[in-house]
Design a protein around this motif. Structure first.
Motif, PDB file in Angstrom:
ATOM      1  N   PRO A   9      15.064 -33.274   1.939  1.00 28.25           N
ATOM      2  CA  PRO A   9      14.745 -32.430   0.783  1.00 28.25           C
ATOM      3  C   PRO A   9      15.866 -32.414  -0.253  1.00 28.25           C
ATOM      4  N   ARG A  12      15.780 -35.365  -2.298  1.00 27.21           N
ATOM      5  CA  ARG A  12      14.617 -35.512  -3.163  1.00 27.21           C
ATOM      6  C   ARG A  12      14.837 -34.887  -4.530  1.00 27.21           C
ATOM      7  N   ILE A  13      15.688 -33.909  -4.578  1.00 25.91           N
ATOM      8  CA  ILE A  13      15.920 -33.258  -5.860  1.00 25.91           C
ATOM      9  C   ILE A  13      16.425 -34.267  -6.876  1.00 25.91           C
ATOM     10  N   THR A  15      16.051 -37.393  -6.803  1.00 27.90           N
ATOM     11  CA  THR A  15      15.312 -38.636  -6.825  1.00 27.90           C
ATOM     12  C   THR A  15      14.167 -38.538  -7.813  1.00 27.90           C
TER      13      THR A  15
ATOM     14  N   TYR B 165      15.266 -21.540   1.938  1.00 24.62           N
ATOM     15  CA  TYR B 165      16.604 -22.093   1.739  1.00 24.62           C
ATOM     16  C   TYR B 165      16.704 -22.558   0.300  1.00 24.62           C
ATOM     17  N   ASP B 185      21.167 -30.829 -11.732  1.00 18.67           N
ATOM     18  CA  ASP B 185      20.024 -31.560 -12.270  1.00 18.67           C
ATOM     19  C   ASP B 185      19.585 -30.906 -13.578  1.00 18.67           C
ATOM     20  N   LEU B 485      10.223 -33.636 -11.159  1.00 17.40           N
ATOM     21  CA  LEU B 485      10.326 -34.333  -9.888  1.00 17.40           C
ATOM     22  C   LEU B 485       9.309 -33.735  -8.928  1.00 17.40           C
ATOM     23  N   ILE B 487       9.709 -32.484  -6.156  1.00 21.85           N
ATOM     24  CA  ILE B 487      10.142 -31.231  -5.537  1.00 21.85           C
ATOM     25  C   ILE B 487       9.963 -30.039  -6.475  1.00 21.85           C
TER      26      ILE B 487
END
Lengths: 1152, 498
Positions: A9, A12-13, A15, B165, B185, B485, B487
């Motif tokens: 996980p 993935r941020i 990516t 989390y 990010d 993304l 996520i």
């Protein structure tokens, strides 16, 4: 088909994954019976989800799916589809796989059941596709990756006189059978041009000037005038600040703590405005922003341009700085979306992940540097990162980039996370992407002139340093003369009085007996910490004892400590009395632990404390007895010494500390050698060393720690009251001592100050001479000159320390001479005491270096590497070379976008294959070449654009529809001008300007947001950063300081509220109403006022209907106040309302 | 859509925004307001050709109409709030490796999930026992600490997610909780902005996304920043000060109400006159409309924040009483209820000072004090929503940015160690209301409260759950040219949905 393991996980941020295009989800599903069409149903899915790995860019597993033929042919695993046989088609199996490890595409959401069904049905129906289907174009031949060649200007009706822009646009209009709208009304054109070129609307006077000019080149003359206006640089400076991500420092402004960007970066903003006004050339500006420190190293006016890179600074994470520098250099100048390649090869453009790191390598050696500028204080060296430390913004000097780590290496990491460096992969050398010819750059180190790597060599630095010292010397000499003159006749009588007072005291004083005086720490307000470095104390014998008496007068928190670092405030041995509890550090620890109690309220207020010191066991045995009732409170309890050792280090010793709210008396502090019971050191505060009533600070080795807080005191007091006679004598003596010490210490300080100032000036000259010899002339005399400079500097340092000490003593004497009741007395004694402590440390340091002189003297500024790597210079040169296919195109597109509201390329930061293709490719190329071949003059391009017919067209249809809309609703062919809305800054600046309030000062330190509604400066000079926004600007879609390649425009109710209720709009509206009234004078009836207000605010007179409505409104508003006491002038009030209403008019914020 | 709408008055305050607009005649023959708003949106999205603004209709059948998102800044301890861990008492003063459990620092999850922004190691020392007692509450028997006497009464209406989390171990996690992105990010619009963008308001006289709270640190503004969706979708700060409840929402002191009303009417008249000359100008129509809205908003907001319209009993329920520690938060929450009632889609209630829960030291004292301020008002909100039948369509979310370490934090040397450090690896949030299972616990941390080990959820799963309950499919809100993304979308926590 290989695929990476499922990322965790956290990975993935970082990516980037292929985003499912919205359109795909909303494509209506064909009815079940409807046949599947390859071109419309299948190919878009393949293109969106599969081409990146199985197309022209890449052929994972040797498979490409950009033609049905190739798909059928398949790759390493055989044919991907078998016509008529869905079950036997590998492609279908993989897109429908249940197991995530087998499923295609490997990233993003799986294809939907409907999409899979489309494939199934298409295959089942024979997988038909057009026979002439062509594969994707070779990505390296993408239009933007091939250098522009000037295309021929299309032929048209009136050759020669025509603007080439119109020739290109008209060709397209003809092609599409579009008839352009005619020229806009002159006033509309005028307003458009003013707002476009200067960001301010024209006043009535400015309008008249133009409207009266009926010469054939009136427009061209106006264009030239506006382009020459200093406001042009501010207007377009703001545009480019959007693109170049201008940001003032931010992070934690409330602390304050600079995390992003840096203080003083406004000099870069001012450089932008200046360069645009000078028409410096886009190429020169780009080069300066990337590498002025290498290309124009000695020129501080230019190096501030590297603010472009400083802006990306992020203190908490160097990789973020690098990442933003790569991403935004790519987007701003090249229109390349490099950011994608931090994690993986680009999905659309032929740029590999490794090339991302190669691009980063250009920036790898950099660091921030702060230099002083003439007339401002030295900002000091740039502080390196230290966890947990806050950094205030610098408020003087300049900030810039410097190559600091000349051999910096760039390592490739995976998944966008710097901790995943690819093991064993060698560092990646700097290069730009090969696809645009950036992989063959010649990078050569740049030798820097001395002033560049050693700013202390600059003439102004030397001159300012010299002047400062000369001024100090003159002042010192003046003070010495004054001191001598003023004390001359006063000393003798004061000395006589002192002798007499001493004799009188001696006659009555009690015999010296222990216990006469004690030390009182009074922290009823503030806090007092006394330090003593125990200079007399030898190395501790194996068995020794520390003893002292403590009396608590007001219980709070009182402690004594032994410390190995007095300056740093470190605690080694610790005993504290706090609210009835006795606490200490247990052996080998610094954890505060309770070991006993005392009953203050019940009379346990006096204590005898002994610590038997056992250095070999690194502990002490602590015993505390309450002397009033002989109760043993602590009995030989082992406590920590934590390696305490007083020997011969002035930074080690003892603290006595009274916390706020406490008052305590200390006495008879003694260190004793238990082997022979001899006393090693003793502080009993008796008259031999201390004077009752005086603060002990500065005497007998006692100093005030920097953690002390005024107005607490540490005064020596008498243990028993004196008789009246004794008291009088004592008072007289105290007064005499104080009175004499004032002139004496003043004289001493003045004498020492002159010596110090002379020595300091001499040392400076010696340092400058040595600098010249070694760095400029590389002379053989340098060695000797260096030697001299070192000696003179040491001498000067000693003299300065002595002067500081003398000054502190003078100040202490002056403070102690103040009347006891003076409220500043304690505060001044505290300050002077601390200064004395600091001077003592300075003196000790000066003596230490004198004993062991250093090899070199202190330079006049920090020194940096004498070379720069030349990496960024190479990048900058390549970027602005004639062969670079992107730079000029991206530049002219940004310019076009801001004139016409829309770029020729609609994705200004993405010229790659996933960006929009240009609407007029030839025009774009023609403009790009035109820019390059005209010295990259932006004013030249502006002039070309705003003198085109296309620019002067009407925007309004004057009807609900127009036949052109059938063909080109979005006006991609420019058959009309695109109406727009003022940017946030133009709304705010325009109001101020029309009201006559705008302060047209150019440049300077950023102004706080909070002043946005009151300070009449142009909006670009207000703080602009990623932490917060000025509300007024934000409501009108002000730039996002972190990413704004183009502005957005919204219409929302809060804009109306801001224009109706904000302090800015209301105050300026009122001002303007008054001003217009004055201009009109006697002749100004209501109708004249309405006309003038419309003209001033909307650049046009009212229509009949508008005039009628306005007059009605004026009368109506006036009527509200006819009997009002609070509004003495109803006529004016109504006019103010009218002006405010016009600022709220849609036409005010609209650019027609 | 609900009983409330019928119960409470005129339909114009209830119909969906876009439907509302298209129903409203504006005197321009043949003008399609839908087109006007699309154009408005088109201009914002800056990519006209392929994209159209969301219609405002949910993508899925919605279960919730409004969200009240309660945020506690600084990171409350999971152990001392809603995830009691008796093992901490058993192993107090021991290191992790001295317990019977695997050392959580050696678990691969430790490195996988967190990503440092700031350098510098945080030390994990000895285990700090729970600083407060706890008991099982409600019929569901869910463990809650003694610092929640009132909320403890509500557990049968609450759904706990004890396995959250996040990935940042410093306070940028606060903004991450709202926009889903790690600080390193590119930042994104916050959840409230997406919902406002996707659904619009149920009441045109009020903003769609409201922030209620006070802050002195401007970074808090990141929690309601619409980023590339534009300022229209940003949270509007509503002050509870009746003198100035809305930015620029109060007419200047010396301006008469009538005077301003005339002025608004005059601007409207001029704009309509102008529209005759520009019949093709859609933004002009949008501006005419926005003027009307502005005026109505200025009139209606003071009414919403006027808590004197509520009964004394309601005030008491929320702990609103001058001088009481619950007074100010009670007011914020009662305002939030009134906003939800009036159709505001998303209310972010900031129920702390910035960083208030960040108990690096003196956790016992600090948490006890902060809990006291929050407990009764939040319980009051739940009870009030329930008795009004609003809990069936209002979703309450209660969260913070991260949890706190099971071990004590050692900072400096002189003060006793009494606090816990930042802890992104496992923490608890709870939700209540529309569409959720009630009296339910989802997910689990390990015995020490360190890692989320069962049904672990990154913060965007919480966002996805809220979106899902509101009837939105996040992928369908994408804006061209703005890449999210995978996520960022998260996955709804279906297990907690009834």
């Amino acid at each position: 088909m290989p695929r990476p393991a499922t990322p965790c996980p956290a990975l993935r941020i970082g990516t980037a994954t292929v985003v499912v295009l919205l359109g795909l989800l909303t494509v209506p599903l064909p009815a079940a019976a409807a046949p599947v069409d390859y071109e419309s149903d299948i190919k878009p899915i393949l293109k969106a989800r599969c081409y990146a790995c199985h197309g022209a860019l890449k052929q994972e597993g040797s498979l490409r799916v950009d033609t049905a033929r190739a798909t059928i042919a398949g790759g390493d695993s055989g044919p991907a589809i078998v016509a008529d046989d869905p079950a036997g088609s590998l492609l279908l199996e993989r897109i429908a796989a249940e197991d995530e490890a087998d499923r295609m595409p490997p990233e993003g959401k799986p294809l939907s059941a409907e999409q899979i069904d489309l494939f199934r049905r298409w295959i089942a129906a024979g997988a038909e596709a057009p026979a002439d289907e062509r594969p994707e174009e070779d990505p390296t031949r993408h239009w933007a990756f091939v250098a522009p060649v000037r295309p021929a200007v299309p032929a048209g009706a009136d050759e020669g006189s025509r603007n080439p822009i119109d020739a290109f646009l008209d060709a397209r209009l003809r092609e599409q059978n579009l008839s352009p709208l005619p020229r806009a009304d002159r006033r509309v054109q005028l307003r458009r041009l003013y707002l476009d070129l200067t960001g301010l609307p024209p006043t009535r006077q400015e309008q008249q000037l133009f409207l009266d000019d009926d010469s054939p080149d009136a427009w061209e003359n106006l264009v030239d005038r506006l382009l020459a206006s200093p406001r042009h640089g501010e207007r377009w400076g703001r545009h480019w600040m959007d693109v170049w991500r201008y940001s003032d420092w931010y992070g934690r402004r409330s602390v304050p703590d600079v995390l992003n960007s840096y203080g003083q970066i406004w000099r870069w903003r001012d450089w932008i405005v200046r360069s645009l006004n000078e028409d410096a050339g886009y190429d020169r500006m780009v080069r300066a922003m990337l590498a002025a420190d290498e290309l124009d190293a000695g020129n501080d006016e230019e190096v501030v341009a590297t603010g472009f890179i400083v802006r990306n600074f992020y203190r908490w994470n160097y990789n973020t700085w690098m990442k933003d520098s790569v991403e935004h250099t790519g987007k701003a100048f090249l229109g390349l979306t490099f950011n994608c390649c931090q994690c993986h090869d680009h999905k659309y453009d032929p740029i590999g992940q490794e090339e991302y790191f190669a691009f980063r390598a250009f920036f790898e050696p950099i660091e921030i540097r702060t230099d002083r500028v003439p007339g401002e204080p030295d900002p000091g060296p740039y502080p390196k990162y230290d966890y947990g430390v806050s950094y205030k913004p610098i408020s003087s000097g300049l900030v810039r980039i410097v190559d600091e780590t000349l051999d910096a290496e760039t390592f490739m990491y995976l998944g966008g996370e710097a901790r995943n460096i690819v093991p064993d992969k060698p560092p990646i050398p700097p290069a730009a992407p090969a696809v645009v010819g950036g992989d063959q750059l010649k990078i050569a180190p740049v030798d820097l002139p001395p002033e560049a790597w050693y700013p202390g060599m600059k003439a102004f630095v030397r001159e300012e340093e010299r002047t400062a010292r000369q001024t100090a010397l003159t002042a010192a000499r003046g003070e010495l003369e004054a001191a001598q003159r003023e004390t001359q006749d006063r000393l003798a009588p004061l000395e006589q009085e002192l002798a007499a007072a001493r004799a009188a005291w001696d006659a009555v004083r009690p015999a010296d007996a222990p216990g006469l005086q004690a030390l009182k720490l009074d922290a009823s307000q503030g806090r007092r910490i006394l330090a003593n470095s125990l200079n007399e104390l030898p190395v501790l014998p194996p068995e020794s004892e520390l003893s002292l008496k403590l009396t608590l007068i007001d219980d709070g928190k009182v402690n004594f400590q032994l410390s190995n670092d007095l300056a740093g405030g470190r605690t080694n041995l610790y005993v504290v009395f706090v609210d009835g509890e006795i606490r200490t550090y247990p052996p080998q620890s610094t954890r505060e632990t309770a070991i006993g109690r005392y009953a203050f309220a019940e009379g346990q207020t006096e204590f005898s404390i002994t610590v038997r010191l056992e250095p070999s066991a690194d502990r002490g045995l602590l015993t505390i007895t309450s002397t009033s009732d002989n109760a043993v409170l602590v009995d030989a309890v082992p406590i920590a010494m934590n390696g305490w050792d007083p020997a011969a280090d002035p930074n080690r010793g003892m603290y006595l500390d009274a916390h706020p709210g406490s008052i305590a008396r200390f006495d008879d502090i003694a260190f004793r050698d238990l082997t022979d019971n001899s006393e090693l050191a003793r502080f009993d505060f008796e008259p031999a060393t201390c004077t009752a009533g005086e603060d002990v600070a500065g005497r007998d080795g006692w100093s005030i720690s920097r953690y002390s807080v005024a107005p607490a005191t540490s005064v020596v007091e008498l243990a028993r009251p004196l008789t009246e006679e004794e008291q009088q004598a004592r008072n007289r003596l105290n007064a005499a001592e104080r009175a004499l010490s004032v002139p004496r210490t003043r004289l001493a300080a003045a004498e020492q100050a002159v010596i110090a100032a002379e020595a300091d000036l001499a040392a400076l000259e010696a340092r400058i001479a040595a600098d010249e010899a070694r760095y400029r002339h590389e002379s053989p005399d340098a060695t000797e000159l260096i030697q001299t400079a070192v000696e003179l500097e040491l001498k000067a340092n000693l003299a300065l320390a002595l002067a500081a000490e003398a000054t502190a003593r003078r100040d202490l004497a002056a403070a102690q001479a103040l009347p006891e009741g003076d409220e500043n007395r304690a505060k001044q004694i505290d300050a002077a005491g601390k200064a004395l402590t600091a001077a003592g440390q300075q003196l000790s340091a000066a003596r230490t270096s004198l004993a062991a002189p250093p090899d070199d003297y202190t330079p006049l500024s920090p020194q940096y590497p004498r070379q720069s790597t030349g990496r960024r210079a190479a990048l900058a040169r390549w970027m602005t070379s004639r062969d670079n296919p992107l730079t000029a195109r991206v530049a002219v597109n940004h310019i076009w976008l801001r004139h016409f509201g829309r770029g020729l390329v609609d994705t200004p930061a993405n010229f790659g294959r996933n960006g929009e293709p240009p609407s007029h490719p030839e025009l774009l190329d023609w403009l790009a070449v035109e820019l390059m071949e005209n010295g990259w003059s932006m004013k030249h391009i502006h002039r070309l654009i705003v003198t085109s017919e296309a620019y002067r067209r009407r925007s309004s249809l004057g009807a609900a529809t127009h036949p052109n809309q059938e063909i080109d609703r979005d006006n991609r062919a420019y058959w009309r001008f695109n109406p727009g809305r003022m940017e946030a800054e133009v709304v705010r600046d325009g109001i101020l300007y029309l009201a006559g309030s705008l302060d047209e000062t150019i440049g300077g330190h950023e102004i706080d947001h909070k002043e946005g509604l009151t300070a009449p400066r142009r909006s670009l000079y207000f703080a602009h950063h990623g932490e917060s926004k000025m509300e007024f600007l934000e409501l009108f879609d002000g730039a996002n300081a972190c990413d704004c390649y183009r502005r957005t425009t919204s219409v929302m109710p809060q804009q109306a509220l801001a224009l109706s209720n904000s302090q800015l709009a209301v105050a300026q509206g009122r001002l303007l109403a008054g001003r217009l009234g004055e201009e009109l004078g006697e002749a100004g009836d209501a109708a004249a006022f309405v006309d003038a207000a419309f003209e001033q605010i909307l650049t046009r007179p009212p229509t009949h209907a508008e005039r009628a409505a306005s007059l009605e409104f004026l009368a109506q508003q006036q009527g509200l106040f006819t009997d009002s006491e609070s509004v003495p002038d109803p006529v004016l009030r109504a006019r103010e309302n009218l002006v405010q209403a016009l600022f709220s008019h849609n036409e005010f914020v609209t650019i027609r | 859509m609900s009983n409330r709408a019928r119960r409470h008055g005129p339909p114009c305050g209830r119909v969906h925004r876009r439907a509302f607009l298209s129903d409203l005649g504006m005197g321009f023959g043949g003008l399609a307001l839908g087109a006007m708003l699309r154009r408005d949106g088109v201009l914002q999205a800056a990519a006209p050709q392929q994209h159209s603004l969301p219609t405002g209709r949910p993508h899925l059948p919605p279960k919730a109409k409004n969200v009240i998102w309660i945020f506690l800044s600084g990171g409350y301890s999971q152990m001392e709030t809603f995830d009691p861990k008796p093992a901490l008492n058993k192993y107090a003063e021991k290191t992790y490796s001295e317990t019977e459990y695997p050392n959580p620092l050696e678990d691969p999850l430790f490195k996988q999930r967190s990503r440092d922004v700031v350098g510098g190691d945080r030390t994990h020392s000895k285990i700090l026992p729970m600083q407060v007692g706890w008991s099982k509450r409600g019929e569901a028997g869910i463990g809650v600490t003694d610092w929640w006497p009132h909320l403890g009464e509500c557990v049968d209406d609450m759904t706990f997610v004890r396995s959250m989390y996040t990935t940042d171990n410093d306070h940028n996690a606060e903004f991450q909780m709202h926009n889903g992105r790690h600080k390193l990010d590119e930042q994104q619009p916050v959840l409230g902005s997406w919902i406002s963008y996707g659904l619009g308001s149920l009441n045109e006289n009020l903003p769609e996304f409201v922030f209620v709270g006070e802050y002195t640190d401007s970074r808090v503004e990141q929690n309601f920043d619409a980023n590339y969706l534009g300022p229209k979708y940003a949270g509007v700060t509503l002050s509870l000060d009746p003198a100035n409840p809305l930015p620029f929402g109060t007419r200047p002191e010396d301006v008469l109400a009538r005077e301003q009303a005339n002025q608004f009417a005059f601007v409207d008249r001029l704009n309509r006159l102008n529209a005759i000359d520009h019949p093709d100008d859609e933004p002009l129509r949008a501006r005419i409309k926005s003027y009307e809205l502005a005026y109505r908003m200025q009139m209606s907001v003071p009414n919403v924040i006027d808590l004197s319209q509520e009964t004394a009993e309601t005030h008491q329920l929320y702990g609103i009483e001058t001088g009481k520690p619950t007074d100010s938060y009670g007011r914020r929450l009662l305002t939030a209820r009134r906003l939800a009632e009036q159709g505001v889609r998303y209310t972010l209630v900031y129920l702390s000072g910035y960083g208030e829960w960040d108990s690096h030291r003196d956790l016992k004292k600090n948490h006890a004090r902060s809990c006291e301020r929050v407990d009764k008002p939040v319980a009051g909100l739940l009870k009030d929503l329930k008795r009004r039948g609003m809990l069936d369509e209002t979703l309450v979310v209660f969260c913070t940015e991260f949890g706190r370490t099971p071990a004590v934090e050692i900072r400096g040397s002189s003060s006793p160690a009494t606090g816990r450090d930042h802890h992104p690896h496992g923490f608890t949030v709870w939700l209540a209301g529309a569409g959720l299972k009630r009296g339910y616990v989802h997910g689990r941390t390990d015995e020490l409260g360190f890692h989320a080990v069962e049904d672990a959820h990154y913060v965007t799963d919480l966002h996805a759950t809220v979106m899902h309950l509101m009837g939105l499919e996040p992928h369908r809100l994408d804006v061209p040219g703005r890449k999210r993304l995978e996520i960022d979308y998260g996955t709804p926590i279906m297990d907690i949905i009834a």
